[in-house]
Design a protein around this motif. Structure first.
Motif, PDB file in Angstrom:
ATOM      1  N   LEU A 378      25.402  46.364  46.664  1.00  0.00           N
ATOM      2  CA  LEU A 378      24.552  46.226  45.480  1.00  0.00           C
ATOM      3  C   LEU A 378      25.191  45.164  44.577  1.00  0.00           C
ATOM      4  O   LEU A 378      26.354  45.295  44.190  1.00  0.00           O
ATOM      5  CB  LEU A 378      24.438  47.570  44.766  1.00  0.00           C
ATOM      6  N   THR A 379      24.436  44.121  44.280  1.00  0.00           N
ATOM      7  CA  THR A 379      24.998  42.994  43.516  1.00  0.00           C
ATOM      8  C   THR A 379      24.166  42.719  42.275  1.00  0.00           C
ATOM      9  O   THR A 379      22.960  42.460  42.379  1.00  0.00           O
ATOM     10  CB  THR A 379      25.020  41.713  44.394  1.00  0.00           C
ATOM     11  N   LEU A 396      30.184  46.353  34.344  1.00  0.00           N
ATOM     12  CA  LEU A 396      30.435  45.142  35.133  1.00  0.00           C
ATOM     13  C   LEU A 396      31.933  44.850  35.147  1.00  0.00           C
ATOM     14  O   LEU A 396      32.542  44.684  34.092  1.00  0.00           O
ATOM     15  CB  LEU A 396      29.683  43.943  34.540  1.00  0.00           C
ATOM     16  N   THR A 397      32.514  44.804  36.332  1.00  0.00           N
ATOM     17  CA  THR A 397      33.955  44.527  36.411  1.00  0.00           C
ATOM     18  C   THR A 397      34.210  43.017  36.497  1.00  0.00           C
ATOM     19  O   THR A 397      35.278  42.541  36.149  1.00  0.00           O
ATOM     20  CB  THR A 397      34.575  45.212  37.649  1.00  0.00           C
ATOM     21  N   ARG A 398      33.198  42.278  37.011  1.00  0.00           N
ATOM     22  CA  ARG A 398      33.312  40.810  37.068  1.00  0.00           C
ATOM     23  C   ARG A 398      31.976  40.254  36.591  1.00  0.00           C
ATOM     24  O   ARG A 398      31.116  39.884  37.392  1.00  0.00           O
ATOM     25  CB  ARG A 398      33.600  40.354  38.508  1.00  0.00           C
ATOM     26  N   PRO A 399      31.769  40.209  35.269  1.00  0.00           N
ATOM     27  CA  PRO A 399      30.448  39.838  34.746  1.00  0.00           C
ATOM     28  C   PRO A 399      29.970  38.461  35.225  1.00  0.00           C
ATOM     29  O   PRO A 399      28.788  38.231  35.375  1.00  0.00           O
ATOM     30  CB  PRO A 399      30.638  39.852  33.233  1.00  0.00           C
ATOM     31  N   ALA A 409      31.886  41.350  48.103  1.00  0.00           N
ATOM     32  CA  ALA A 409      32.745  42.024  47.131  1.00  0.00           C
ATOM     33  C   ALA A 409      31.885  42.467  45.948  1.00  0.00           C
ATOM     34  O   ALA A 409      31.030  41.709  45.488  1.00  0.00           O
ATOM     35  CB  ALA A 409      33.850  41.083  46.654  1.00  0.00           C
ATOM     36  N   MET A 410      32.117  43.693  45.488  1.00  0.00           N
ATOM     37  CA  MET A 410      31.292  44.208  44.393  1.00  0.00           C
ATOM     38  C   MET A 410      31.713  43.620  43.055  1.00  0.00           C
ATOM     39  O   MET A 410      32.854  43.184  42.886  1.00  0.00           O
ATOM     40  CB  MET A 410      31.379  45.737  44.349  1.00  0.00           C
ATOM     41  N   ALA A 411      30.793  43.660  42.108  1.00  0.00           N
ATOM     42  CA  ALA A 411      31.096  43.157  40.770  1.00  0.00           C
ATOM     43  C   ALA A 411      30.981  44.283  39.743  1.00  0.00           C
ATOM     44  O   ALA A 411      31.028  44.060  38.543  1.00  0.00           O
ATOM     45  CB  ALA A 411      30.158  42.010  40.423  1.00  0.00           C
ATOM     46  N   VAL A 419      35.237  50.894  44.574  1.00  0.00           N
ATOM     47  CA  VAL A 419      34.796  49.594  45.089  1.00  0.00           C
ATOM     48  C   VAL A 419      35.320  49.400  46.513  1.00  0.00           C
ATOM     49  O   VAL A 419      34.593  48.988  47.420  1.00  0.00           O
ATOM     50  CB  VAL A 419      35.284  48.467  44.144  1.00  0.00           C
ATOM     51  N   ASN A 420      36.602  49.748  46.731  1.00  0.00           N
ATOM     52  CA  ASN A 420      37.172  49.564  48.071  1.00  0.00           C
ATOM     53  C   ASN A 420      36.477  50.441  49.100  1.00  0.00           C
ATOM     54  O   ASN A 420      36.282  50.041  50.244  1.00  0.00           O
ATOM     55  CB  ASN A 420      38.674  49.843  48.066  1.00  0.00           C
ATOM     56  N   GLU A 421      36.100  51.642  48.678  1.00  0.00           N
ATOM     57  CA  GLU A 421      35.380  52.513  49.618  1.00  0.00           C
ATOM     58  C   GLU A 421      34.023  51.903  49.986  1.00  0.00           C
ATOM     59  O   GLU A 421      33.611  51.922  51.146  1.00  0.00           O
ATOM     60  CB  GLU A 421      35.197  53.914  49.011  1.00  0.00           C
ATOM     61  N   ALA A 422      33.363  51.329  48.995  1.00  0.00           N
ATOM     62  CA  ALA A 422      32.058  50.692  49.273  1.00  0.00           C
ATOM     63  C   ALA A 422      32.243  49.518  50.237  1.00  0.00           C
ATOM     64  O   ALA A 422      31.472  49.350  51.187  1.00  0.00           O
ATOM     65  CB  ALA A 422      31.417  50.231  47.972  1.00  0.00           C
ATOM     66  N   HIS A 423      33.308  48.722  50.004  1.00  0.00           N
ATOM     67  CA  HIS A 423      33.570  47.587  50.910  1.00  0.00           C
ATOM     68  C   HIS A 423      33.794  48.102  52.337  1.00  0.00           C
ATOM     69  O   HIS A 423      33.295  47.518  53.306  1.00  0.00           O
ATOM     70  CB  HIS A 423      34.809  46.810  50.465  1.00  0.00           C
TER      71      HIS A 423
END
Ligand code: B12
Ligand code: SF4
Length: 517
Positions: A378-379, A396-399, A409-411, A419-423
């Motif tokens: 999801l991006t 947002l971790t990386r707006p 990579a999630m943002a 986030v790592n689990e989603a990756h």
């Protein structure tokens, strides 16, 4: 003026298909200018390379188009071009939402002399004329005489001169093989996937999607005749050069108006304009048996379905509740009965996802006819309702994730997993769907069909594998071929035994003995 239209490479895959905007703007360029096209996926270039090209070709204006994920590269290329004094105009979905970023008005450096907001069909001729007379403005916006946003009608769609355009950079057949392949069947000296649109706009408004905001919720269509004429032009070109052509109808939802889609498909059949085609259609619209019959009869081979999730709560969260996971299997079976297969797209990292989502999804997929599953995260793309919701919630971790683009990579952080689990879930999805064993199983599951279908799914799986696993260079390709040698030998052996129309021996035995799995 000599104009260059450039689309940057995405840095991950060699895109199998050129970008429509380049051909469209080339066709809409006022007379008296020459337009060159460079697609970075087909002709990789770095900053120094593009600057050299622009200088050597005496280019006076460069147009760059890019999605969010390619924007960092687009900016670097634009900077290199501007550094040698040639003006750059940027367009496409990203700069439409982030015009200030491109124009250096939001604190960062400036990358573009001008930006074209939204659909540029009507503004491009003006941009070219202004550039030619030294009057380039900073912002071009499609507005009517009252200053209201205006969506171009597609009723007078330009003729893209497919019979004359140099498509050399988009041939998917390697040069060394083109000669001998030209003599096989109707000819395989060239194989190109050509993008074509029959309409624009989507009213569904899924939360993560740029389309409803960008193209609007009212749908506009080209005339059936103009689509049919374009298909006939492409078909004639392929025939004249001993090659093959397939079309990707890039409409976001090709069957959004079922009545109109049926009428288009009937006209394609009546005109003998069938080519093999792919289109994006949402699962809910594929309930219609007559539509599916027409898809098959008009040349439809693959349908891209944005399934996104098998969890109704996730679908409701992203405003895609019209997708009903309970009917996915039936929809795919309906297509497969007519030898139409599906590219099924899933998104992980949704708010109701927990670890194990990949395995749960794969378990469902294994019950379906074989297809091409793809998995993403999801991006939050700029200006989407999803972006706004996550921004408002401080999630947002990386707006500005596109400025330091990292593939897959999630943002932001999902609610029920890290986030790592989603990756890791995305990795599991790809690894399990594209392992040599999974590919062999998909091929074998079509053993009751003619060999051509098994070859088709094999080649498609091998190519789709490269969306996630590095497969750009020759060695990477060689490695995947070696890993899949069992399936390759099997297909060759079946071909030698019975030709392209042969079913696999196991399927013949089953038919004779009446066995069922
Ligand atoms: C076809 C397509 C693809 C193709 C690749 C592109 C190709 N070769 O054509 C495939 C299937 C590979 C693909 C993949 C992806 N896609 Co895509 N794709 C599309 C799609 C459906 C059609 C693009 C198109 O041709 N549109 C028709 C043309 C005419 O419109 P246009 O490109 O916007 O161009 C107009 C204007 O923008 C403007 N313009 C564009 N460029 C320029 C340049 C200049 C100089 C000027 C003046 C004007 C201008 O003028 C044009 C005419 O009006 C769009 C949705 C859509 N309807 O556009 C999504 C879309 C572009 N994709 C999107 C996404 C997110 C992706 C993926 C990242 C998905 C994923 N999660 O993996 C991947 C990544 C791609 C990659 N690896 O490179 C998003 C992009 C959003 C964003 N903010 O960037 C879109 C908008 C869909 C969405 N759901 O939001 N995609
Ligand atoms: S149906 Fe497809 S194009 Fe329409 S809003 Fe949803 S994701 Fe976007």
């Amino acid at each position: 003026m000599r104009i260059l239209l450039y689309n940057p490479d995405n840095g991950v895959t060699r895109n199998f298909m050129p970008h429509l905007w380049m051909f469209l703007l080339q066709a809409l360029t006022p007379a008296g200018h020459e337009v060159l096209l460079v697609d970075g996926n087909a002709q990789p270039m770095d900053e120094a390379g593009i600057a050299r090209f622009v200088r050597e070709q005496n280019i006076e204006l460069v147009g760059i188009g890019a999605m969010t994920r390619m924007i960092a590269k687009a900016y670097r290329m634009a900077d290199a071009i501007r550094a040698i004094g040639v003006p750059v105009v940027m367009g496409g979905p990203h700069v439409t939402e982030e015009a200030d970023e491109a124009l250096g008005r939001s604190g960062g450096p400036r990358h573009a002399d001008a930006v074209a907001l939204g659909e540029a069909d009507e503004t491009w001729p003006k941009i070219v004329n202004d550039a030619a007379t030294g009057n380039l403005k900073e912002i071009y916006k499609p507005v009517d005489e009252f200053g209201q946003e205006r969506k171009p009608s597609l009723k007078n769609y330009p003729t893209i001169p497919w019979d004359k355009i140099n498509l050399g950079q988009f041939n998917l057949i390697p040069k060394f093989a083109a000669g001998p392949l030209r003599k096989i069947g109707a000819g395989w000296g060239t194989f190109r996937i050509i993008p074509m649109e029959s309409g624009r706009g989507c009213p569904y408004g899924c939360e993560f999607c740029t389309v409803t905001g960008f193209f609007g919720d009212s749908i506009r269509f080209r005339t059936n005749q103009s689509v049919v004429d374009e298909l006939l032009l492409l078909k004639a070109r392929a025939k004249s050069e001993g090659g093959q052509i397939a079309v990707f109808f890039i409409d976001d939802n090709f069957a959004i108006n079922i009545k109109r889609t049926k009428s288009l498909l009937r006209d394609i059949i009546a005109a003998g304009a069938q080519v093999h085609w792919v289109a994006q259609i949402s699962a809910n619209l594929l309930r219609d048996e007559e539509l599916v019959d027409l898809i098959a009869a008009s040349g439809g081979k693959w349908v891209f379905i944005g399934m996104e999730s098998i969890d109704p709560a996730n679908l409701a969260d992203v405003n895609k509740g019209f997708n009903k996971p309970g009917e996915y299997g039936a929809v795919l079976a309906r297509l497969a009965q007519r030898n139409v297969f599906a590219i099924t797209s899933f998104i992980f990292g949704m708010d109701n996802d927990t670890t194990g989502v990949a395995e749960r999804t794969l378990k469902e997929i294994r019950t379906w006819p074989p297809g091409l599953p793809i998995f993403g995260l999801l991006t939050p793309l700029p200006a989407t309702p999803l972006y706004k919701r996550l921004e408002a919630a401080g999630r947002l971790t990386r707006p500005k994730h596109w400025q330091e683009f990292i593939p897959f990579a999630m943002a932001h952080t999902p609610l029920k997993m890290t986030v790592n689990e989603a990756h890791a879930e995305v990795r599991i999805g790809w690894a399990n769907s594209y392992s040599p064993q999974a590919i062999e199983k998909a091929v074998d599951s079509l053993s009751h069909k003619p060999l051509g279908y098994r070859i088709n799914i094999f080649i498609a799986r091998m190519c789709f594998r490269g969306i996630y696993f590095p497969q750009m260079g020759r060695f990477a390709w060689l490695k995947s071929i070696l890993e899949n040698r069992r399936t390759i030998f099997k297909l060759i052996a079946q071909g030698l035994r019975g030709g392209l129309h042969a079913a696999a021996p196991s399927a013949i035995t089953q038919q004779v003995t009446g066995q069922q799995n």
